[in-house]
Design an enzyme around this catalytic site. Structure first.
Site, PDB file in Angstrom:
ATOM      1  N   HIS A 111      24.685  -3.737  44.309  1.00 42.43           N
ATOM      2  CA  HIS A 111      23.475  -4.527  45.070  1.00 42.43           C
ATOM      3  C   HIS A 111      22.467  -3.638  45.254  1.00 42.43           C
ATOM      4  O   HIS A 111      21.240  -3.277  46.286  1.00 42.43           O
ATOM      5  CB  HIS A 111      23.420  -5.623  46.759  1.00 42.43           C
ATOM      6  CG  HIS A 111      24.533  -6.023  46.664  1.00 42.43           C
ATOM      7  ND1 HIS A 111      23.958  -7.332  46.331  1.00 42.43           N
ATOM      8  CD2 HIS A 111      26.123  -6.869  46.686  1.00 42.43           C
ATOM      9  CE1 HIS A 111      25.537  -8.379  46.114  1.00 42.43           C
ATOM     10  NE2 HIS A 111      26.609  -7.762  46.282  1.00 42.43           N
ATOM     11  N   TYR A 150      18.713 -16.959  34.663  1.00 46.03           N
ATOM     12  CA  TYR A 150      18.452 -17.172  35.568  1.00 46.03           C
ATOM     13  C   TYR A 150      17.922 -16.155  36.924  1.00 46.03           C
ATOM     14  O   TYR A 150      17.746 -14.489  36.347  1.00 46.03           O
ATOM     15  CB  TYR A 150      18.845 -17.861  36.920  1.00 46.03           C
ATOM     16  CG  TYR A 150      20.360 -17.930  37.336  1.00 46.03           C
ATOM     17  CD1 TYR A 150      20.356 -17.198  37.857  1.00 46.03           C
ATOM     18  CD2 TYR A 150      21.002 -17.971  36.468  1.00 46.03           C
ATOM     19  CE1 TYR A 150      21.518 -15.979  38.385  1.00 46.03           C
ATOM     20  CE2 TYR A 150      22.746 -17.775  36.780  1.00 46.03           C
ATOM     21  CZ  TYR A 150      22.666 -16.371  37.409  1.00 46.03           C
ATOM     22  OH  TYR A 150      23.895 -15.969  37.723  1.00 46.03           O
ATOM     23  N   THR A 210       0.915  -0.900   0.331  1.00 44.05           N
ATOM     24  CA  THR A 210      -0.281  -0.018  -0.141  1.00 44.05           C
ATOM     25  C   THR A 210       0.815   1.373   0.396  1.00 44.05           C
ATOM     26  O   THR A 210       2.041   1.040   0.785  1.00 44.05           O
ATOM     27  CB  THR A 210      -1.175  -0.192   1.246  1.00 44.05           C
ATOM     28  OG1 THR A 210       0.222   0.016   2.285  1.00 44.05           O
ATOM     29  CG2 THR A 210      -2.091  -0.971   1.311  1.00 44.05           C
ATOM     30  N   LYS A 254      -4.964 -14.246  14.860  1.00 45.74           N
ATOM     31  CA  LYS A 254      -6.096 -15.452  14.456  1.00 45.74           C
ATOM     32  C   LYS A 254      -6.087 -16.178  13.536  1.00 45.74           C
ATOM     33  O   LYS A 254      -6.496 -17.554  13.912  1.00 45.74           O
ATOM     34  CB  LYS A 254      -7.848 -13.983  14.213  1.00 45.74           C
ATOM     35  CG  LYS A 254      -8.392 -15.363  14.118  1.00 45.74           C
ATOM     36  CD  LYS A 254     -10.092 -14.578  14.719  1.00 45.74           C
ATOM     37  CE  LYS A 254     -10.880 -15.721  14.196  1.00 45.74           C
ATOM     38  NZ  LYS A 254     -12.830 -15.248  14.080  1.00 45.74           N
TER      39      LYS A 254
END
Length: 547
Positions: free
Chosen positions: A305, A247, A49, A152
Site C-alpha cells: 500500500h 480497473y 529513403t 490528417k
C-alpha cells in the site's frame, strides 16, 4: 476561398483500405525487416529513403528510392528528401473525392495507403551530451510533416510511428487492409508522437535560453532538470495511451496506463511473467523502486500500500549481496510482506529467487535477472516480474495533480549524501557502525509516508511507523512492530519531534541513537530528554516529508 466541393455520395469514410503502396522512412530500424518481408510478400510497393532503403534492399527486398518518385536527389546532407508534391500529394489526397482522384491522375502521382515513419533521435542525442550543432541536426523536419499529413488523412492512409504498431500492419496485410478504427487509433498515436517530439525540441531550446528568457508560450519537460533561473512559465506534458487496465484503485474505477515519450521508468518496465499489472501494482512498484534506489549499496525494499514494510542493504560479509538485502528486508515484517511488492536495485540472483519463490509476492521488479533466477521465478505463474529499463533514473522534477491545477517540485533524494551538515546535540559522537546505521535509517525513512519513524539495526529496518496523524502514534507503531529488536536500534524521524513524548517512546524501548531534522520551538525540551537518557542525537537541518 472555399474548400473542395464534396459529392454527397462520396463523402463517407471507407472502412477497409487495401495496402498497395507504402512509404517507409525510419530512424529506429527495430522490426523493419519483418515489416518489409510482410509488405514484399503482399506485393506492396515499398518507397523509401536513405539508410532505410539501403537496409531493405540489403535484405533482398525490392524497394523504390524516393528520389525516383520526386525526380530530385536527396540534398543538403539529407535535410531535403521527402518534402515534395509527388510524396505529399500521394499522402494527402482524399480518395473519397473524385476531384482529388482526377488531380492525381493528371499529375501522374500514385497514392500511398501506408506511411511508416519514426523521427530522428532528438531526445537521445540531447541525453548523450552532444554539442548544440549536433543536436540541431537531429531536429526532424520531413518526418513530422509526413506523420502529420498521414494522420490528417487517416480516412485513406494508415500511419505507423512505432515498431510496436507493426504487428497491426502485418495483420492487416492478411485480412484485406486497415480498418477505419485502426487508422483512427494510429492517427491519434501519431499526433501524440509529434506533439511530444516538438515538446522535446522546445524544452531543449528553453534550457539553452534559460527560464528567464522564455517567451510566454515557452514549454518545459518535467523529466528534465529545472533551469537555475527558476520554474517554467508553461508546462506541456504529452503522454500516449499504452493500454487500459482492468480497473483503478478500486473495482468501480476505470483506469489506463499512459507512457511519456522517452520515459525510462516503471511504466516502461518489461513484464517477463505473471498476470496483467493493475493500477495498484504500478503505484506500489514505483514506490518500491523509489525506496530501493535511494541506496548506492545493493538494496531491497518491500512495499505494501505504497509504504515500506521492510528496507535493507546487504550485509558487508554476504557472498550474495542482493539475496542478503532481501532476506534482511523481509525479516523486518514478514506478516506485512505477504502479498507485497519487492524492488531490488541489483540483478536478482538465484539465491534471492529461491527465497522469493517461497513468499506470496504480487510484483518483483529489478534491473535484471540471472537466467536461472528468472527460470525459477517464472514457475510462479501469478508473480508479476518486471525488468526496469537500463536507463532508469528518478525524474528530476515531480508533478502532482490537485483539483484545478498541478503542483511541481524538484525530487527528493540523496545524491552523493554526506553527514557534514549533521549537528551532534546529545550524547557521544556515534562510532562508525552506529553512524552507518543512522545514515541508513535517515535514507530509508524518506520513503515512508509521513509522519514517519523508522528503526534500524545493521543496515536493515526493524520497525516502521508510517502515515500517522501524530508522531507519538508513529513512534508507538515502530516500536511495537520491532518488538524486542527495538532495544539497541537507531531511529530516524522524517520531521522534528514537536514534543518530547514521541522521543520518550523510543527511549523507553531502548533506542541507542536518533537522527531527526530539528527545528521545533521545543527542540530544547526534546534534546534535554535525549541528554537525560544519555542517547546520541543528531539533527540534520532538513526534513523528508512524503505525503
Amino acid at each position: 476561398m472555399s474548400g473542395p466541393r464534396h459529392d454527397p455520395a462520396l463523402f463517407h469514410h471507407r472502412d477497409l483500405i487495401e495496402i498497395r503502396r507504402a512509404l517507409v522512412s525510419v530512424s529506429d530500424k527495430s522490426g523493419l525487416l519483418d515489416l518489409a518481408a510482410a509488405l514484399s510478400a503482399a506485393d506492396v510497393e515499398i518507397v523509401s529513403t536513405g539508410s532505410t532503403a539501403k537496409t531493405i534492399a540489403g535484405a533482398g527486398f525490392a524497394v523504390t528510392e524516393v528520389s525516383s518518385i520526386t525526380g530530385f536527389p536527396e540534398s543538403l546532407d539529407g535535410r531535403v528528401k521527402t518534402l515534395h508534391p509527388s510524396v505529399h500529394a500521394g499522402i494527402l489526397a482524399d480518395l473519397r473525392l473524385e476531384s482529388h482522384i482526377a488531380q492525381l491522375q493528371e499529375l501522374e502521382i500514385q497514392a500511398f495507403q501506408l506511411v511508416v515513419v519514426n523521427l530522428y533521435p532528438f531526445s537521445e542525442t540531447v541525453a548523450s551530451g552532444a554539442a548544440p550543432d549536433d543536436v540541431i541536426e537531429q531536429i526532424d523536419i520531413g518526418g513530422p510533416a509526413l506523420v502529420r499529413a498521414s494522420a490528417k488523412n487517416h480516412a485513406n492512409v494508415a500511419i505507423a510511428v512505432s515498431p510496436n504498431t507493426y504487428p497491426q500492419i502485418i495483420e492487416a496485410l492478411t485480412t484485406g487492409g486497415t480498418s477505419l478504427e485502426t487508422r483512427r487509433n494510429l492517427a491519434a498515436t501519431a499526433f501524440a508522437h509529434t506533439a511530444a517530439y516538438d515538446t522535446g525540441v522546445a524544452t531543449w531550446f528553453a534550457a539553452q535560453l534559460g527560464a528567464s528568457a522564455l517567451p510566454s508560450d515557452g514549454v518545459f519537460d518535467p523529466a528534465a532538470p529545472l533551469p537555475e533561473s527558476g520554474f517554467p512559465k508553461l508546462v506541456e506534458r504529452s503522454v500516449a495511451l499504452a493500454h487500459t487496465l482492468r480497473y483503478g484503485e478500486n473495482s468501480h474505477q476505470r483506469a489506463a496506463l499512459y507512457l511519456e515519450p522517452q520515459g525510462h521508468g516503471i511504466a516502461q518496465a518489461e513484464q517477463l511473467n505473471g498476470k496483467e499489472m493493475s493500477y495498484n501494482n504500478f503505484v506500489d512498484a514505483d514506490a518500491a523502486v523509489r525506496a530501493a534506489w535511494d541506496f548506492a549499496e545493493p538494496a531491497v525494499a518491500i512495499v505494501k500500500h505504497a509504504n515500506p514494510c521492510g528496507i535493507a542493504v546487504s550485509s558487508s560479509t554476504a557472498l550474495d549481496p542482493i539475496a542478503s538485502a532481501h532476506l534482511r528486508a523481509h525479516e523486518c515484517d514478514p506478516v506485512s510482506a505477504f502479498g507485497g511488492v519487492i524492488a531490488a536495485n541489483r540483478t536478482v540472483t538465484l539465491g534471492m529467487a529461491e527465497t522469493v519463490k517461497e513468499i506470496f509476492t504480487e510484483v518483483l521488479v529489478a534491473p535484471d535477472f540471472e537466467p536461472d533466477a528468472l527460470k525459477l521465478l517464472q514457475t510462479k505463474k501469478n508473480l508479476r516480474i518486471l525488468r526496469l529499463p537500463a536507463e532508469y533514473a528518478r525524474p528530476a522534477v515531480e508533478l502532482k495533480q490537485i483539483s484545478g491545477g498541478v503542483l511541481m517540485q524538484t525530487s527528493d533524494g540523496f545524491p552523493d549524501y554526506t553527514t557534514d551538515a549533521w549537528q551532534l546535540v546529545s550524547g557521544e559522537p556515534a562510532d562508525a557502525d552506529t553512524l552507518a546505521d543512522l545514515v541508513f535509517a535517515w535514507k530509508a525513512c524518506r520513503s515512508v509516508k509521513s509522519n514517519a519513524i523508522l528503526l534500524a539495526q545493521n543496515g536493515a529496518s526493524v520497525g516502521v511507523g508510517m502515515g500517522q496523524v501524530n508522531r507519538v502514534d508513529s513512534c508507538h507503531l515502530a516500536v511495537s512492530r520491532a518488538g524486542a529488536r527495538a532495544a539497541g536500534s537507531v531511529a530516524a524521524s522524517d520531521a522534528f519531534f514537536p514534543f518530547a513524548d514521541g522521543l520518550q517512546v523510543l527511549l523507553d524501548a531502548g533506542v541507542r541513537a536518533v537522527v531527526q531534522p530539528g527545528g521545533s520551538v521545543r527542540d530544547a525540551e526534546v534534546i534535554e530528554a535525549a541528554q537525560n537518557a544519555g542517547v546520541t542525537m543528531y539533527v540534520t537541518g532538513e526534513r523528508h516529508f512524503f505525503h
